[in-house]
Write a protein that holds these residues in place. Sequence first.
Motif, PDB file in Angstrom:
ATOM      1  N   SER A 180       0.606  -1.396   0.008  1.00 61.08           N
ATOM      2  CA  SER A 180       0.001  -0.156  -0.124  1.00 61.08           C
ATOM      3  C   SER A 180       1.096   1.287   0.679  1.00 61.08           C
ATOM      4  N   ASN A 181       1.834   1.754   0.856  1.00 56.99           N
ATOM      5  CA  ASN A 181       3.203   2.067   0.860  1.00 56.99           C
ATOM      6  C   ASN A 181       3.440   2.686  -0.574  1.00 56.99           C
ATOM      7  N   PHE A 182       4.144   1.551  -1.311  1.00 58.74           N
ATOM      8  CA  PHE A 182       4.311   1.814  -2.348  1.00 58.74           C
ATOM      9  C   PHE A 182       3.557   2.067  -3.323  1.00 58.74           C
ATOM     10  N   LEU A 183       2.948   1.428  -3.239  1.00 57.02           N
ATOM     11  CA  LEU A 183       1.709   2.558  -4.401  1.00 57.02           C
ATOM     12  C   LEU A 183       1.255   3.663  -4.323  1.00 57.02           C
ATOM     13  N   ASN A 184       0.711   3.950  -2.812  1.00 59.23           N
ATOM     14  CA  ASN A 184       0.740   5.845  -2.348  1.00 59.23           C
ATOM     15  C   ASN A 184       2.289   6.458  -3.218  1.00 59.23           C
ATOM     16  N   GLU A 185       3.031   5.891  -2.939  1.00 64.34           N
ATOM     17  CA  GLU A 185       3.860   6.819  -3.645  1.00 64.34           C
ATOM     18  C   GLU A 185       4.368   6.986  -4.916  1.00 64.34           C
ATOM     19  N   ALA A 186       4.451   5.775  -5.022  1.00 60.67           N
ATOM     20  CA  ALA A 186       3.752   5.683  -7.018  1.00 60.67           C
ATOM     21  C   ALA A 186       3.232   6.213  -7.270  1.00 60.67           C
ATOM     22  N   ILE A 187       2.115   6.746  -6.659  1.00 65.19           N
ATOM     23  CA  ILE A 187       0.401   7.636  -7.712  1.00 65.19           C
ATOM     24  C   ILE A 187       1.169   8.769  -6.513  1.00 65.19           C
ATOM     25  N   GLN A 188       1.581   9.399  -6.133  1.00 70.81           N
ATOM     26  CA  GLN A 188       2.031  10.024  -5.305  1.00 70.81           C
ATOM     27  C   GLN A 188       3.037  10.902  -6.300  1.00 70.81           C
ATOM     28  N   SER A 189       3.587  10.678  -6.712  1.00 70.10           N
ATOM     29  CA  SER A 189       5.340  10.529  -7.579  1.00 70.10           C
ATOM     30  C   SER A 189       4.563  11.005  -9.262  1.00 70.10           C
ATOM     31  N   GLN A 209       2.539  15.652 -12.864  1.00 69.51           N
ATOM     32  CA  GLN A 209       1.121  16.785 -13.576  1.00 69.51           C
ATOM     33  C   GLN A 209       1.829  17.626 -12.500  1.00 69.51           C
ATOM     34  N   ILE A 210       1.568  18.273 -11.178  1.00 68.84           N
ATOM     35  CA  ILE A 210       1.434  19.095 -10.556  1.00 68.84           C
ATOM     36  C   ILE A 210       2.728  20.306 -11.435  1.00 68.84           C
ATOM     37  N   GLN A 211       3.756  19.540 -11.758  1.00 63.40           N
ATOM     38  CA  GLN A 211       5.348  19.886 -12.035  1.00 63.40           C
ATOM     39  C   GLN A 211       5.239  20.995 -13.560  1.00 63.40           C
ATOM     40  N   SER A 212       4.120  19.866 -14.073  1.00 59.77           N
ATOM     41  CA  SER A 212       3.898  20.217 -15.526  1.00 59.77           C
ATOM     42  C   SER A 212       2.989  21.419 -15.444  1.00 59.77           C
ATOM     43  N   ASP A 213       2.156  20.753 -14.732  1.00 62.54           N
ATOM     44  CA  ASP A 213       0.811  22.407 -14.625  1.00 62.54           C
ATOM     45  C   ASP A 213       2.011  23.663 -14.583  1.00 62.54           C
ATOM     46  N   ILE A 238       9.169  19.458 -21.920  1.00 58.68           N
ATOM     47  CA  ILE A 238       9.902  18.480 -20.966  1.00 58.68           C
ATOM     48  C   ILE A 238       9.228  17.846 -19.923  1.00 58.68           C
ATOM     49  N   ALA A 239       8.746  18.732 -19.237  1.00 52.09           N
ATOM     50  CA  ALA A 239       8.113  18.376 -17.681  1.00 52.09           C
ATOM     51  C   ALA A 239       6.487  17.946 -18.470  1.00 52.09           C
ATOM     52  N   SER A 240       6.023  18.244 -19.580  1.00 52.96           N
ATOM     53  CA  SER A 240       4.789  17.781 -20.044  1.00 52.96           C
ATOM     54  C   SER A 240       5.038  16.526 -20.327  1.00 52.96           C
ATOM     55  N   GLN A 241       6.108  16.663 -21.451  1.00 54.57           N
ATOM     56  CA  GLN A 241       6.044  14.606 -21.853  1.00 54.57           C
ATOM     57  C   GLN A 241       6.633  13.856 -20.534  1.00 54.57           C
ATOM     58  N   LYS A 242       6.813  14.264 -19.547  1.00 53.22           N
ATOM     59  CA  LYS A 242       7.288  12.917 -18.708  1.00 53.22           C
ATOM     60  C   LYS A 242       5.826  12.799 -18.099  1.00 53.22           C
ATOM     61  N   ALA A 243       5.670  14.252 -17.839  1.00 47.51           N
ATOM     62  CA  ALA A 243       3.696  13.860 -16.923  1.00 47.51           C
ATOM     63  C   ALA A 243       3.236  12.900 -17.950  1.00 47.51           C
ATOM     64  N   SER A 244       3.424  13.484 -18.825  1.00 43.87           N
ATOM     65  CA  SER A 244       1.724  12.149 -19.878  1.00 43.87           C
ATOM     66  C   SER A 244       2.644  10.770 -20.029  1.00 43.87           C
ATOM     67  N   ILE A 245       3.419  10.240 -19.955  1.00 47.37           N
ATOM     68  CA  ILE A 245       4.958   9.519 -19.878  1.00 47.37           C
ATOM     69  C   ILE A 245       4.247   8.063 -18.939  1.00 47.37           C
ATOM     70  N   THR A 246       4.441   9.372 -17.686  1.00 47.65           N
ATOM     71  CA  THR A 246       3.817   8.918 -16.322  1.00 47.65           C
ATOM     72  C   THR A 246       2.539   8.077 -15.957  1.00 47.65           C
TER      73      THR A 246
END
Length: 103
Positions: A35-44, A49-53, A72-80
């Motif tokens: 659960s902690n792993f999934l939460n960290e992954a989703i938070q990442s 997304q926030i950085q791209s916005d 680059i930030a937009s593409q990183k957000a899209s890929i993740t």
Amino acid sequence: MAINSISLMSPIQITNEANKLTVKPTPYEAGQKFSNFLNEAIQSVNNQQIQSDTMTQKLINGEDVDLHEVMIASQKASITLNATMEVRNKVIDAYQEIMRMSI
């Protein structure tokens, strides 16, 4: 003539490492770790997304930000986000396959 060990670890260290490997977490602990792993992954993904916005808003407002950095930030957000969605789809497929199994 003395025979030296090839291993960098002493036999006591090897035994201690083997004992650490045999200790298994309880199902509750394993669930919490997962659960902690999934939460960290989703938070990442959310942080990407926030950085791209944020960078996009800076570009729109005319602040000092390079276009290529925004892209680059937009593409990183899209890929993740796409990778996260694909993992989610695979997990759902695996769950459905398990549910179809007869006991």
